[in-house]
Design a protein around this motif. Structure first.
Motif, PDB file in Angstrom:
ATOM      1  N   LYS A  75       0.849  -1.190   0.000  1.00 24.47           N
ATOM      2  CA  LYS A  75       0.000   0.000   0.000  1.00 24.47           C
ATOM      3  C   LYS A  75       0.879   1.232   0.000  1.00 24.47           C
ATOM      4  CE  LYS A  75      -1.965   3.584   2.287  1.00 24.47           C
ATOM      5  NZ  LYS A  75      -1.478   4.538   3.291  1.00 24.47           N
ATOM      6  N   TRP A 112       3.770   1.492   2.635  1.00 24.09           N
ATOM      7  CA  TRP A 112       4.828   2.434   2.237  1.00 24.09           C
ATOM      8  C   TRP A 112       4.368   3.858   2.541  1.00 24.09           C
ATOM      9  CZ3 TRP A 112       9.620   1.009   0.514  1.00 24.09           C
ATOM     10  CH2 TRP A 112       9.786  -0.324   0.125  1.00 24.09           C
ATOM     11  N   VAL A 144       7.393   2.856  12.197  1.00 25.53           N
ATOM     12  CA  VAL A 144       6.640   3.305  13.365  1.00 25.53           C
ATOM     13  C   VAL A 144       7.656   3.846  14.370  1.00 25.53           C
ATOM     14  CG1 VAL A 144       5.075   2.618  15.220  1.00 25.53           C
ATOM     15  CG2 VAL A 144       4.882   1.537  12.965  1.00 25.53           C
ATOM     16  N   ASP A 156       5.416  11.027  17.747  1.00 27.31           N
ATOM     17  CA  ASP A 156       5.095  11.735  16.509  1.00 27.31           C
ATOM     18  C   ASP A 156       6.303  12.552  16.046  1.00 27.31           C
ATOM     19  OD1 ASP A 156       4.124  13.415  14.548  1.00 27.31           O
ATOM     20  OD2 ASP A 156       2.162  13.636  15.496  1.00 27.31           O
ATOM     21  N   VAL A 178       0.659   6.913  11.280  1.00 27.10           N
ATOM     22  CA  VAL A 178       1.360   6.104  10.289  1.00 27.10           C
ATOM     23  C   VAL A 178       0.618   4.805   9.957  1.00 27.10           C
ATOM     24  CG1 VAL A 178       2.849   4.989  12.019  1.00 27.10           C
ATOM     25  CG2 VAL A 178       3.692   5.304   9.685  1.00 27.10           C
TER      26      VAL A 178
HETATM   27  N1  ADP Z   1       4.484   7.208  16.017  1.00 18.85           N
HETATM   28  C1  ADP Z   1       4.589   7.572  14.734  1.00 18.85           C
HETATM   29  N2  ADP Z   1       5.438   6.905  13.913  1.00 18.85           N
HETATM   30  C2  ADP Z   1       5.565   7.257  12.620  1.00 18.85           C
HETATM   31  N3  ADP Z   1       4.873   8.265  12.039  1.00 18.85           N
HETATM   32  C3  ADP Z   1       4.010   8.951  12.793  1.00 18.85           C
HETATM   33  C4  ADP Z   1       3.826   8.642  14.175  1.00 18.85           C
HETATM   34  N4  ADP Z   1       2.906   9.513  14.672  1.00 18.85           N
HETATM   35  C5  ADP Z   1       2.526  10.307  13.653  1.00 18.85           C
HETATM   36  N5  ADP Z   1       3.189   9.993  12.512  1.00 18.85           N
HETATM   37  C6  ADP Z   1       3.012  10.673  11.222  1.00 18.85           C
HETATM   38  O1  ADP Z   1       2.358   9.818  10.307  1.00 18.85           O
HETATM   39  C7  ADP Z   1       2.730  10.228   9.005  1.00 18.85           C
HETATM   40  C8  ADP Z   1       2.389   9.137   8.015  1.00 18.85           C
HETATM   41  O2  ADP Z   1       0.980   8.993   7.913  1.00 18.85           O
HETATM   42  P1  ADP Z   1       0.187   9.610   6.665  1.00 18.85           P
HETATM   43  O3  ADP Z   1       0.476  11.066   6.547  1.00 18.85           O
HETATM   44  O4  ADP Z   1      -1.219   9.161   6.757  1.00 18.85           O
HETATM   45  O5  ADP Z   1       0.965   8.894   5.492  1.00 18.85           O
HETATM   46  P2  ADP Z   1       0.466   8.244   4.145  1.00 18.85           P
HETATM   47  O6  ADP Z   1       0.049   9.367   3.259  1.00 18.85           O
HETATM   48  O7  ADP Z   1       1.691   7.519   3.670  1.00 18.85           O
HETATM   49  O8  ADP Z   1      -0.642   7.297   4.496  1.00 18.85           O
HETATM   50  C9  ADP Z   1       4.206  10.509   9.124  1.00 18.85           C
HETATM   51  O9  ADP Z   1       4.654  11.435   8.173  1.00 18.85           O
HETATM   52  C10 ADP Z   1       4.335  11.038  10.558  1.00 18.85           C
HETATM   53  O10 ADP Z   1       4.468  12.433  10.552  1.00 18.85           O
END
Ligand code: ADP
Ligand code: PHD
Length: 463
Positions: free
Chosen positions: A2, A225, A231, A235, A263
């Motif tokens: 994904k 992806w 993870v 944040d 994420v």
């Molecule tokens: N504990 C965490 N670990 C990793 N990323 C996190 C966490 N908490 C929040 N995030 C945020 O989640 C984002 C990814 O999710 P999202 O923006 O929905 O991505 P995508 O468009 O790939 O689905 C990362 O850029 C990060 O800023």
């Protein structure tokens, strides 16, 4: 596999995405691909739909369609120039349809949940066409399928639909045969009811789509992806010294995602868990990084706590009244009222005196919650209901916390020493998380404080 919105955000990102797919395809892996909309597009679709409904003046539908067309055509031409004409005409047909629907919404000044789902699903319907064309441009056979064509059947809860178990054999029979000699690209975030009505799976729901497809085709692994290495311990937009967690268990991943680790979508773990499918979170922009492995096995770090997360835009509801003491059925009354109104309760805590029940709900549901809770006040069961929007829910997560004494002591001592007031506390008996509520103004400081207290930026020897 994904790919999230940031992984298909522009031509350069799509090239990276296709590089990754080409590499694993060349290694002989069979893959089904699930894509999100190009980043920002779903938000724009939500906004134009709302404007079409409410605007008294002529809403800017034409300008919107032109802008969205330009964005997608430019990307298509860059990643699949050989197919710009053929795929471009499919994009044009879809946009013409979208234009008609938005115009109808404006004419009626009515945006039902059903029409909204139909409109916001267009982001994925456009991006999937482009990613699929880009694969073909590299000589890899590929077709784009929308969620319905892929066999994803859902409940009719528009905006937050659940995938029906009957989907699995449908997805399996439609997708599996394609894997032998092609790489199908499926739209994330959308499915349809058994009657064929388009639904969406909730914001960020493409992770859920990915896990559903993985379960249905008996995938060895589901790879999510995104734009970060995995993870993380907190944040990364708030805490500077975050670290990627090499392993988290399904239970930990569920707690983390439920409490704000964007994420992963909370609903994406269960389908994988049901079949013990490993979920890997990896970075499209740093594909050689091993990322995070999510699996059944609990990896107990010596340090016990693995991550601290927070969830904003929530509201605290306090339900008070001595009449509640020793009286059976009060909780039933409260939760039935909220449940009937479709309000999800994220956290619950009850004082041992029984004179107070505190809840955390989504801020968007507050007005309705207060409305439905007026009934128990009127009937005298509850004395008063108060609320507070200026709050953030936080969670400290780690499977090793179960049975380890002293963790709560450390959490609340650290917060207390720094003068952070804790407004509500809750812990499930699974002991995988301790969650609590603090004032919005304190939340970032509290997050950093706990990240430091549990030394989460330092790698553990046993990793
Ligand atoms: N504990 C965490 N670990 C990793 N990323 C996190 C966490 N908490 C929040 N995030 C945020 O989640 C984002 C990814 O999710 P999202 O923006 O929905 O991505 P995508 O468009 O790939 O689905 C990362 O850029 C990060 O800023
Ligand atoms: N495009 C949808 C679904 C989704 O999952 O997006 P992302 O993978 O970019 O979080 C949304 O914005 O909600």
């Amino acid at each position: 596999m994904k790919f999230g919105g940031t992984s298909v955000g522009d031509a350069e990102c799509i090239r990276r995405t296709v590089d990754i797919l080409e590499r694993y395809h060349a290694e002989g892996h069979e893959m089904a691909v699930v894509v999100s909309a190009m980043s920002g597009v779903t938000d724009q679709l939500h906004a134009i739909a709302a404007e079409a409904e409410s605007s008294v003046e002529e809403p800017p539908i034409e300008a919107f369609i032109q802008a969205i067309r330009a964005k997608h055509m430019k990307t298509l031409e860059a990643v699949a120039p050989g197919q710009a004409a053929a795929v471009g005409s499919v994009i044009d047909d879809r946009l013409e349809n979208l234009d008609h629907i938005l115009t109808a919404v404006h004419a009626l000044h009515e945006l039902t949940r059903r029409s909204k789902d139909y409109i916001v699903s267009y982001g994925e319907r456009l991006s999937a066409l482009i990613v699929s064309a880009a694969l073909r441009e590299r000589g890899i056979s590929s077709s784009a399928l929308d969620g319905c064509e892929a066999g994803i059947l859902t409940t009719n809860k528009h905006g937050d639909a659940l995938v029906l178990p009957t989907s699995d054999p449908r997805i399996n029979s439609r997708i599996l045969p394609l894997l032998m000699n092609s790489v199908p690209v499926i739209t994330g975030y959308m499915g349809c009811t058994p009657e064929g009505i388009v639904t969406t799976l909730g914001r960020s729901g493409s992770d859920y789509s990915g896990a559903i497809v993985g379960r249905a085709i008996d995938a060895d692994e589901v790879w999510i992806w995104t734009d970060v290495d995995g993870v993380m311990t907190s944040d990364p937009r708030i805490i500077k010294n975050v670290r990627v967690l090499p392993y988290v268990s399904y239970r930990e991943a569920m707690e983390l995602s439920f409490f704000g680790a964007k994420v992963l979508h909370p609903k994406s773990i269960e389908p994988a868990m049901e079949k013990d499918i490993i979920v890997r979170v990896k970075n499209t922009f740093n594909p050689d990084h091993p990322g995070t492995i999510v699996r059944r096995q609990e990896h107990r770090e010596k340090r016990v706590v693995k991550a601290v997360t927070h969830i904003e835009r929530v509201a605290l509801v306090n339900i008070n009244g001595v009449q509640m003491i020793g009286r059976p059925g009060v909780a039933r009354e409260i939760f039935t009222a909220l449940g009937d109104a479709g309000i999800n309760v994220m956290m619950i805590s009850q004082a041992s005196s029984q004179a107070n029940i505190s809840l955390i709900i989504d801020e968007g549901n507050l007005a309705e919650a207060l409305e439905v809770l007026a009934a128990p006040v009127k009937s005298g069961i509850v004395r008063e209901v108060t609320s507070d929007r200026n709050v953030v829910a936080m969670a400290v997560v780690g499977a090793g916390m179960a049975g380890t004494p002293g963790i709560s002591g450390r959490i609340f001592t650290a917060l207390g020493k720094a003068g952070v007031n804790v407004m509500m506390i809750s812990q499930g008996s699974s002991e995988v998380n301790v969650s609590f509520v603090v004032r919005q103004d304190d939340s970032r400081r509290a997050l950093q404080l706990l990240h430091d207290e549990f030394r989460l930026s330092e790698a553990c020897d046993d990793e």
